[in-house]
Design a protein around this motif. Structure first.
Motif, short mmCIF file in Angstrom:
data_model
loop_
_atom_site.label_atom_id
_atom_site.label_comp_id
_atom_site.label_asym_id
_atom_site.label_seq_id
_atom_site.Cartn_x
_atom_site.Cartn_y
_atom_site.Cartn_z
N SER B 37 4.44 -1.70 1.11
CA SER B 37 3.74 -0.88 0.65
C SER B 37 2.64 -0.28 1.37
O SER B 37 2.09 -1.11 2.12
N LEU B 103 1.50 -6.85 9.68
CA LEU B 103 1.60 -5.56 9.80
C LEU B 103 2.81 -4.71 10.37
O LEU B 103 3.25 -3.86 9.70
N CYS B 110 8.88 -0.24 5.99
CA CYS B 110 8.31 1.18 5.67
C CYS B 110 9.15 2.15 6.18
O CYS B 110 9.48 3.13 5.77
N ILE B 468 2.66 12.42 16.46
CA ILE B 468 1.78 12.78 15.55
C ILE B 468 1.23 14.16 15.46
O ILE B 468 0.79 15.00 14.59
#
Ligand code: HEM
Lengths: 317, 528
Positions: B37, B103, B110, B468
């Motif tokens: 999450s 992480l 994810c 990005i």
């Protein structure tokens, strides 16, 4: 090697720029003070509109207000912006003459970094002013700029001179320029974030206060977020450019030198802010606080690491 | 939990103890969902940042082992405790690895499913036009004399030019673009995974060696010629490329006036190198920021110093030592340096000497000698001479920069004798011999390294930035154009738009173009 005439001229230009920033700040303040009374006369109307229609409506309300103004406020506002642009020009000239005096890029020590960062911050602000009419940000940013330049001239001053061997590289133009631009951008975002937190706290807002001209919390949040979105890739780039430089200067591209460590921490916390804003339960106030922590890390990396911890990046002297 | 499981299953109320009787698989799935999450990722992200903080305040073994030793001397009780928590090698500590591995698992867990989902989105059709386009946040409508088919054909052309993905429904065109936003975001996150992988495997496969070289000498790229060497976990020493580097001369320039007097402005080492035994010998000007690249390895100039040259004669009048001895700078700004000369061959007693070197010796106000400048304008040395047993015979390794004075007797105290200038000789008392200061050379400290991960890591970093930036600049947009025949040969054109994350000027431009192609006409009322 160092042209002392140009160096002196540069110092005088710095003084001139600071004085002009002070005048601009006073101008912005006068704008708020004298325009504020007028705005106070129509607060209920404005608030109803905000309540009903969200940000667009509040912008419309400001437009109406401006249109029916008696002109005095606009005069002060124009004056402040004009002086601000002038100050920015003088500041730019200060940086250029400094570089010419030492015959190198004008960011080689703390005095020069501070000057360049504030210049970047003012540049970002002026661009935003032109594109998004954010003159309410002016007085607050001026305070930050004047404090920073004051610290620079009083405590950080260093005569211009040649660079240490480790800085002899064109990467100084790339890495430091990116870091300075990102830091200036984050400074503007930081000021906007503080305003957001203040504004979000007293939603009721006493009319006539200095926060009157500042837009509603939602707009502030959006503006500071956008500004950080602009700064984040530049900061990322600055770190990568730094790694490339370290690879040729220090024999490795990443070695957890204190400066490297703290730019990483800063990067992570800003990334955390961008995520927090997209994560339910963290947005709003919490996210804003995270971004201020990130800004704190940025400042600590700049001042704290240079003066407290010794590392390869020690150019404080 | 799993130990109790069989009994718990027997009990009738057991299912209530766990989320709806999900069993081990269920728990794993639940844990996985928690781990991947974004909230967990956020917490882990902050933990990584927090974890690096002690590494910037406490000395680290990998960076400054001597500072770690000093810290241990100063904080006798605290240091071992900090050490137990790996706080002197934070960046290779197990707990630090645990955080970043979690992480990155979280990130992968994810991002990978999102990538899959995004791929299927890329192949799907733009959604059908809503019934009422006028209700959309961006909307326009007008009438034209052009036929509906013409309008729709024109709309397709315009939208295609603007790189929208198109789909035709009976009376409308549906268009969508801006998939690059999600693509950029995913590329960014995937690139971070690649970056970490590149950094990790580069360290594992690479190596790093440090060596001090004096003018006129050289070193070859073999394990034994390095003073310190560190190979990665998967590094294979037999793969070291066989090159040799010689240092001909080193020069340092300093500012000679002004407030920053003594600040270095340039270091340059003239070196020659030979890639293999049969390759030609090539010259290179080795400088900071200009490493020498040989056979995929990079040779860096990291530091420099002085190596005074001495001749030591023993009690019998024989030359027991002659050569240069690298001294380490103890003060960077003046290059006051310290070093040790060990003369095990001296007879009848072994001699040990601690020397101080001042490149520009001047007396200070108290009459003590200090160095006034880092360049060697007036080099002088002071010597502290000891005789006795150097302690070399017991086989324990000794640092060449430290003298073990346990079994030594001081015979000359450098602060009580006049410092030596070049060519001067100090005669030792009691017929123990003499020491002559013959001159000096300079040394450089060199680092050689090879890291196969650098280029992949850099590429991943650049791709991350492009990802990005793309994701921040691109907006996801949908546009629908509907054209319906109305009375009198007219066509009613409706255009609707939806932009995720705020309106753009794009929509108006599209409507403008459309109106140019199928011109607007005033509503058809008088002709009826
Ligand atoms: C080192 C770790 C990470 C960094 C630096 C990072 C960075 C970013 C950045 C800068 C954004 C753009 C935010 C925005 O659009 O406002 C983003 C978006 C996102 N990230 Fe990460 N991320 C990281 C880890 C993760 C992890 C572990 C997850 C999932 C568990 C994740 C999920 C997402 C999602 C869902 C978005 C989209 C949010 C949005 O559209 O705004 N990220 N990430």
């Amino acid at each position: 090697m160092v042209d002392t005439h140009l160096a002196n001229l540069s110092n005088q230009l710095m003084l001139g720029a600071v004085l002009l920033y002070v005048v601009a700040m006073v101008g912005y303040a006068a704008d708020i003070a004298f325009g504020g009374r007028r705005a106070a006369a129509v607060p209920s109307e404005a608030k109803v509109l905000i309540g009903a229609g969200g940000p667009e409506a509040s912008e419309a309300a400001t437009d109406v207000e401006e249109a029916e103004d008696d002109g005095r406020r606009i005069e002060w506002g124009r004056f402040a912006v004009l002086i601000n642009v002038l100050a920015w020009g003088v500041h730019g000239a200060e940086i250029i003459t400094r570089g010419m005096a030492a015959d190198r890029v004008p960011w080689g020590n703390m005095y020069e970094f501070t000057s360049a960062i504030t210049f970047a911050a003012v540049t970002v602000y002026l661009v935003m002013l032109w594109r998004y009419k954010v003159s309410w940000l002016g007085p607050f940013l001026m305070v930050a700029v004047i404090i920073a330049l004051g610290i620079a001239t009083i405590w950080l001053y260093n005569d211009p001179g040649p660079l240490r061997p480790a800085l002899h590289s064109y990467w100084i133009a790339i890495h430091v320029t990116a870091a300075v631009t990102a830091t200036g951008t984050f400074t503007v975002a930081g000021v906007a974030t503080i305003l957001y937190l203040v504004k979000a706290r007293d939603k009721a807002g006493k009319p006539g206060g200095i926060m009157d001209r500042v837009p509603d919390a939602e707009t502030l949040d959006r503006i500071s977020h956008r500004t950080m979105m602009f700064g984040f890739p530049i900061w990322t780039f600055a770190i990568i450019a730094g790694a490339i430089w370290a690879d040729s200067a220090w024999g490795r591209y990443w070695g957890w030198d204190p400066k490297e460590t703290w730019s990483f921490i800063t990067w992570v916390v800003y990334a955390g802010y961008l995520h927090a804003r997209a994560t339910a339960g963290w947005r709003g106030r919490k996210a804003a606080v995270i971004s201020l922590i990130a800004f704190g890390c940025l400042l600590f990396n700049f001042f704290g690491i240079n003066y407290l911890v010794s590392g390869l990046h020690s150019y404080a002297g | 939990m799993s130990v109790d499981a069989p009994e718990a299953q027997a009990a009738p109320q057991a299912p209530k103890d766990r989320p709806a009787g999900i069993g081990l698989i269920g728990w794993l799935r639940w844990g996985w969902r928690q781990l991947t999450s974004m909230r967990t990722a956020l917490v882990l992200l902050f933990l990584v940042a927090l974890g690096t903080v002690p590494g910037s305040f406490l000395p680290q073994r990998g960076l400054a082992p001597e500072k770690v030793a000093t810290f241990f001397d100063r904080h006798k009780t605290l240091a071992p405790w900090l050490d137990r928590l790996s706080l002197f090698n934070v960046f290779s500590a197990p707990w630090f690895a645990a955080i970043y591995i979690l992480l990155f698992i979280s990130l992968a867990g994810c991002v990978l499913p999102r990538t899959k989902h995004h791929f299927s989105q890329l192949r799907s059709r733009p959604p059908k036009a809503p019934r009422n386009l006028r209700r959309l946040p961006e909307a326009a409508s007008y009438e034209t004399a052009a036929a509906p088919d013409e309008v729709l054909a024109e709309a397709r052309k315009i939208l295609k030019e603007r790189r929208f993905r198109l789909d035709a429904y009976d009376d409308a065109v549906a268009a969508e673009k801006g998939y690059l936003r999600e693509t950029g975001n995913l590329v960014f996150h995937l690139a971070l995974l690649v970056l970490l992988f590149a950094v990790g495997s580069g360290t594992a496969l690479g190596y790093k060696g440090n060596v001090l070289v004096t003018e006129g000498e050289g070193f070859s790229n073999t394990l034994t010629s390095y003073d310190a060497f560190k190979g990665g976990r998967s590094f294979n020493a037999s793969k070291l490329p066989p090159f040799t580097v010689w240092l001909d001369s080193f020069s340092a320039n300093y500012l000679t006036s002004g407030p920053n007097r003594g600040q270095p402005t340039k270091f340059a080492a003239k070196v020659r190198y030979q890639a293999g035994l049969k390759s030609p010998v090539t010259s290179y000007d080795l400088q900071v920021n200009h490493p020498l690249v040989v056979d995929g390895a990079r040779v860096y100039l990291l530091g420099h110093g002085y190596a005074p040259r001495f001749t030591v004669r023993d009690g019998k009048g024989q030359v027991a030592f002659q050569g240069t001895v690298p001294f380490l700078p103890s003060e960077e700004s003046t290059f006051t340096s310290e070093g040790v000369i060990k003369v095990p061959d001296a007879q009848p007693d072994q001699l040990g000497i601690v020397g101080y070197f001042w490149p520009t010796a001047v007396p200070n106000q108290q009459g003590k000698v200090v160095s006034a400048f880092p360049a060697a304008w007036n080099p002088q040395v002071a010597l502290y001479v000891f005789k006795g047993d150097l302690g070399l015979s017991n086989g324990a390794p000794q640092s060449v920069y430290k003298l073990d004075t346990a079994k030594l007797k001081p015979i000359v105290m450098g602060n009580q004798t006049k410092p030596l200038a070049i060519g001067q000789t100090l005669t030792l008392p009691g017929g123990a011999g003499s020491v002559t200061f013959d001159g000096y050379k300079q040394w450089i400290s060199v680092q050689v390294n090879h890291d196969p991960g650098r280029v992949p890591a850099l590429s991943a970093g650049i791709i991350a930035i492009m990802g990005i930036v793309t994701s921040f600049l691109v907006r996801r947009r949908r546009v629908w154009v509907r054209a319906k025949a109305a009375d009198g040969g007219r066509t009613v054109v409706e255009v609707g738009g939806l932009t995720l994350g705020g309106a753009t000027p794009d929509f108006d431009a599209i409507v403008e173009r459309l109106k140019k192609a199928a011109p607007e006409e005033p509503p058809n009322t008088d002709e009826e």
